[in-house]
Design a protein around this motif. Sequence first.
Motif, PDB file in Angstrom:
ATOM      1  N   THR A   9       0.861  -1.179   0.000  1.00  0.00           N
ATOM      2  CA  THR A   9       0.000   0.000   0.000  1.00  0.00           C
ATOM      3  C   THR A   9       0.894   1.224   0.000  1.00  0.00           C
ATOM      4  O   THR A   9       2.119   1.117  -0.061  1.00  0.00           O
ATOM      5  CB  THR A   9      -0.890   0.005   1.254  1.00  0.00           C
ATOM      6  N   GLY A  10       0.312   2.393   0.104  1.00  0.00           N
ATOM      7  CA  GLY A  10       1.091   3.614   0.059  1.00  0.00           C
ATOM      8  C   GLY A  10       2.069   3.752   1.202  1.00  0.00           C
ATOM      9  O   GLY A  10       3.041   4.492   1.100  1.00  0.00           O
ATOM     10  N   THR A  11       1.826   3.077   2.313  1.00  0.00           N
ATOM     11  CA  THR A  11       2.711   3.215   3.472  1.00  0.00           C
ATOM     12  C   THR A  11       3.469   1.927   3.786  1.00  0.00           C
ATOM     13  O   THR A  11       4.227   1.891   4.749  1.00  0.00           O
ATOM     14  CB  THR A  11       1.899   3.625   4.717  1.00  0.00           C
ATOM     15  N   ASP A  12       3.274   0.887   2.995  1.00  0.00           N
ATOM     16  CA  ASP A  12       3.988  -0.375   3.207  1.00  0.00           C
ATOM     17  C   ASP A  12       5.397  -0.302   2.635  1.00  0.00           C
ATOM     18  O   ASP A  12       5.665   0.437   1.680  1.00  0.00           O
ATOM     19  CB  ASP A  12       3.243  -1.537   2.567  1.00  0.00           C
ATOM     20  N   PHE A  13       6.293  -1.097   3.212  1.00  0.00           N
ATOM     21  CA  PHE A  13       7.625  -1.282   2.651  1.00  0.00           C
ATOM     22  C   PHE A  13       7.715  -2.696   2.088  1.00  0.00           C
ATOM     23  O   PHE A  13       7.042  -3.607   2.553  1.00  0.00           O
ATOM     24  CB  PHE A  13       8.704  -1.080   3.714  1.00  0.00           C
ATOM     25  N   PHE A  14       8.566  -2.863   1.103  1.00  0.00           N
ATOM     26  CA  PHE A  14       8.800  -4.177   0.497  1.00  0.00           C
ATOM     27  C   PHE A  14      10.220  -4.610   0.827  1.00  0.00           C
ATOM     28  O   PHE A  14      11.186  -3.952   0.451  1.00  0.00           O
ATOM     29  CB  PHE A  14       8.601  -4.112  -1.020  1.00  0.00           C
ATOM     30  N   LEU A  15      10.340  -5.702   1.585  1.00  0.00           N
ATOM     31  CA  LEU A  15      11.645  -6.195   2.024  1.00  0.00           C
ATOM     32  C   LEU A  15      12.253  -7.115   0.967  1.00  0.00           C
ATOM     33  O   LEU A  15      11.719  -8.189   0.693  1.00  0.00           O
ATOM     34  CB  LEU A  15      11.509  -6.947   3.350  1.00  0.00           C
ATOM     35  N   LEU A  16      13.336  -6.692   0.361  1.00  0.00           N
ATOM     36  CA  LEU A  16      14.070  -7.548  -0.569  1.00  0.00           C
ATOM     37  C   LEU A  16      15.009  -8.412   0.257  1.00  0.00           C
ATOM     38  O   LEU A  16      16.207  -8.172   0.328  1.00  0.00           O
ATOM     39  CB  LEU A  16      14.847  -6.699  -1.578  1.00  0.00           C
ATOM     40  N   CYS A 170      11.087   8.519  -0.374  1.00  0.00           N
ATOM     41  CA  CYS A 170      10.845   8.603  -1.815  1.00  0.00           C
ATOM     42  C   CYS A 170       9.737   7.631  -2.230  1.00  0.00           C
ATOM     43  O   CYS A 170       9.200   6.891  -1.413  1.00  0.00           O
ATOM     44  CB  CYS A 170      12.132   8.284  -2.569  1.00  0.00           C
ATOM     45  N   ALA A 171       9.436   7.630  -3.524  1.00  0.00           N
ATOM     46  CA  ALA A 171       8.373   6.759  -4.030  1.00  0.00           C
ATOM     47  C   ALA A 171       8.740   5.288  -3.884  1.00  0.00           C
ATOM     48  O   ALA A 171       7.878   4.448  -3.635  1.00  0.00           O
ATOM     49  CB  ALA A 171       8.089   7.093  -5.489  1.00  0.00           C
ATOM     50  N   SER A 172      10.026   4.974  -4.044  1.00  0.00           N
ATOM     51  CA  SER A 172      10.469   3.592  -3.906  1.00  0.00           C
ATOM     52  C   SER A 172      10.378   3.156  -2.446  1.00  0.00           C
ATOM     53  O   SER A 172      10.835   3.856  -1.546  1.00  0.00           O
ATOM     54  CB  SER A 172      11.911   3.440  -4.387  1.00  0.00           C
ATOM     55  N   ARG A 173       9.758   2.017  -2.234  1.00  0.00           N
ATOM     56  CA  ARG A 173       9.603   1.495  -0.863  1.00  0.00           C
ATOM     57  C   ARG A 173      10.337   0.167  -0.696  1.00  0.00           C
ATOM     58  O   ARG A 173      10.028  -0.604   0.196  1.00  0.00           O
ATOM     59  CB  ARG A 173       8.110   1.295  -0.578  1.00  0.00           C
ATOM     60  N   LYS A 174      11.303  -0.093  -1.558  1.00  0.00           N
ATOM     61  CA  LYS A 174      12.024  -1.362  -1.509  1.00  0.00           C
ATOM     62  C   LYS A 174      13.234  -1.249  -0.586  1.00  0.00           C
ATOM     63  O   LYS A 174      14.152  -0.481  -0.842  1.00  0.00           O
ATOM     64  CB  LYS A 174      12.475  -1.773  -2.915  1.00  0.00           C
ATOM     65  N   ILE A 175      13.196  -2.015   0.502  1.00  0.00           N
ATOM     66  CA  ILE A 175      14.292  -2.050   1.456  1.00  0.00           C
ATOM     67  C   ILE A 175      15.193  -3.235   1.112  1.00  0.00           C
ATOM     68  O   ILE A 175      14.742  -4.381   1.098  1.00  0.00           O
ATOM     69  CB  ILE A 175      13.776  -2.198   2.896  1.00  0.00           C
ATOM     70  N   HIS A 176      16.452  -2.963   0.832  1.00  0.00           N
ATOM     71  CA  HIS A 176      17.390  -4.024   0.467  1.00  0.00           C
ATOM     72  C   HIS A 176      17.936  -4.698   1.731  1.00  0.00           C
ATOM     73  O   HIS A 176      19.115  -4.598   2.074  1.00  0.00           O
ATOM     74  CB  HIS A 176      18.528  -3.453  -0.389  1.00  0.00           C
ATOM     75  N   HIS A 177      17.023  -5.360   2.420  1.00  0.00           N
ATOM     76  CA  HIS A 177      17.379  -6.040   3.668  1.00  0.00           C
ATOM     77  C   HIS A 177      16.231  -6.978   4.023  1.00  0.00           C
ATOM     78  O   HIS A 177      15.151  -6.903   3.443  1.00  0.00           O
ATOM     79  CB  HIS A 177      17.575  -5.029   4.791  1.00  0.00           C
ATOM     80  N   PHE A 178      16.460  -7.887   5.025  1.00  0.00           N
ATOM     81  CA  PHE A 178      15.386  -8.792   5.422  1.00  0.00           C
ATOM     82  C   PHE A 178      14.660  -8.298   6.665  1.00  0.00           C
ATOM     83  O   PHE A 178      13.758  -8.954   7.155  1.00  0.00           O
ATOM     84  CB  PHE A 178      15.917 -10.225   5.621  1.00  0.00           C
ATOM     85  N   PHE A 179      15.051  -7.130   7.185  1.00  0.00           N
ATOM     86  CA  PHE A 179      14.307  -6.513   8.278  1.00  0.00           C
ATOM     87  C   PHE A 179      14.520  -5.007   8.225  1.00  0.00           C
ATOM     88  O   PHE A 179      15.393  -4.503   7.505  1.00  0.00           O
ATOM     89  CB  PHE A 179      14.723  -7.084   9.637  1.00  0.00           C
ATOM     90  N   CYS A 180      13.693  -4.283   8.971  1.00  0.00           N
ATOM     91  CA  CYS A 180      13.788  -2.820   8.990  1.00  0.00           C
ATOM     92  C   CYS A 180      14.932  -2.392   9.898  1.00  0.00           C
ATOM     93  O   CYS A 180      14.930  -2.692  11.088  1.00  0.00           O
ATOM     94  CB  CYS A 180      12.472  -2.211   9.483  1.00  0.00           C
ATOM     95  N   GLU A 181      15.872  -1.702   9.316  1.00  0.00           N
ATOM     96  CA  GLU A 181      17.048  -1.226  10.029  1.00  0.00           C
ATOM     97  C   GLU A 181      17.304   0.210   9.594  1.00  0.00           C
ATOM     98  O   GLU A 181      17.078   0.570   8.439  1.00  0.00           O
ATOM     99  CB  GLU A 181      18.244  -2.116   9.698  1.00  0.00           C
ATOM    100  N   ILE A 182      17.774   1.039  10.507  1.00  0.00           N
ATOM    101  CA  ILE A 182      17.917   2.468  10.226  1.00  0.00           C
ATOM    102  C   ILE A 182      18.767   2.739   8.982  1.00  0.00           C
ATOM    103  O   ILE A 182      18.330   3.486   8.094  1.00  0.00           O
ATOM    104  CB  ILE A 182      18.472   3.207  11.462  1.00  0.00           C
TER     105      ILE A 182
END
Length: 308
Positions: A9-16, A170-182
């Motif tokens: 969704t607009g506020t979701d992140f996608f974990l790569l 930014c518009a891209s929500r793809k996090i290049h990690h398997f968890f949310c990290e600063i």
Amino acid sequence: MVKWTNQTTGTDFFLLGLFYNIQAPELLFTFIFLVFLMALVGNSVMIILIWLDTRLHTPMYFFLSQLSIMDLLYISTFVPKIAIDFLSRRSTISFIDCGIQMFLFTTLMGAECLLLAVMAYDRYVAICHPLHYSILMRPAVCGSMVIGTWLGALLNSLIHVIYTLNLSYCASRKIHHFFCEIPALLKLVCADITLYEKGLFVSGVVILLAPILVIMVSYGKILTTVLGLGSRLGLKKALATCSSHMIVVSLFYGTAIMKYFLPKAYHTAEQDEILSVFYTILTPMINPLIYSLRNKEVAGALRKILGR
């Protein structure tokens, strides 16, 4: 190869994350899940042994039980989410869940860094000041030290997580990690964060490198004291007492320093993920094995419980 969907969704992140574009995700998931089970069993057994056996009611084992609690919370912050992503074939995380995971990770990592320094100080007092050990490391002092590690880590985490979550992404929500990290989230920020990154570096020095300095000074004084006595037996006993802690410190701090303090040119995003797996998933499983296999008192307590 497993096909992963990017339904955000607009506020979701996608974990790569770990299973993205790899050839054998089932094998990797099985390995991670087995490590998770071993970590749960190993740390739970350690906590129960220390609680049940009165011989282990000492400051050293009190701190060790706190380390096991942290490791249980640590690995439970990541593996359940990894399992959900794998089984659902999705790899999204909401903005709120990302913030919670980031807060837990930052708090637990900071608390463990500080606790390892406290454990080194405990060994220093036990070996270098044995006559004053019962006073310097009385229960009230030990409890205050543990509370201090948690409060320091919580304060550090609150400051950084709240600031990070209030940045413009930014518009891209793809996090290049398997968890949310600063550091991973900062790559998605559409603003100049140079000043904040410098502040983050200073915070990292305080949380990571300052405890290392305490550990090095503590073990340096232990080595000086033991060598000054000129006793091989004393040196052997000191090494036996401190070796498990030194191994744990080397594993935890070694991987953390390689990831957070080496220049980015020397490690890729993929290598960062491997390092993260080591200190977030493997280390919580390895720690109780190190302390149980290399500690006669823990092994004896386990035999006593099993022999009932």
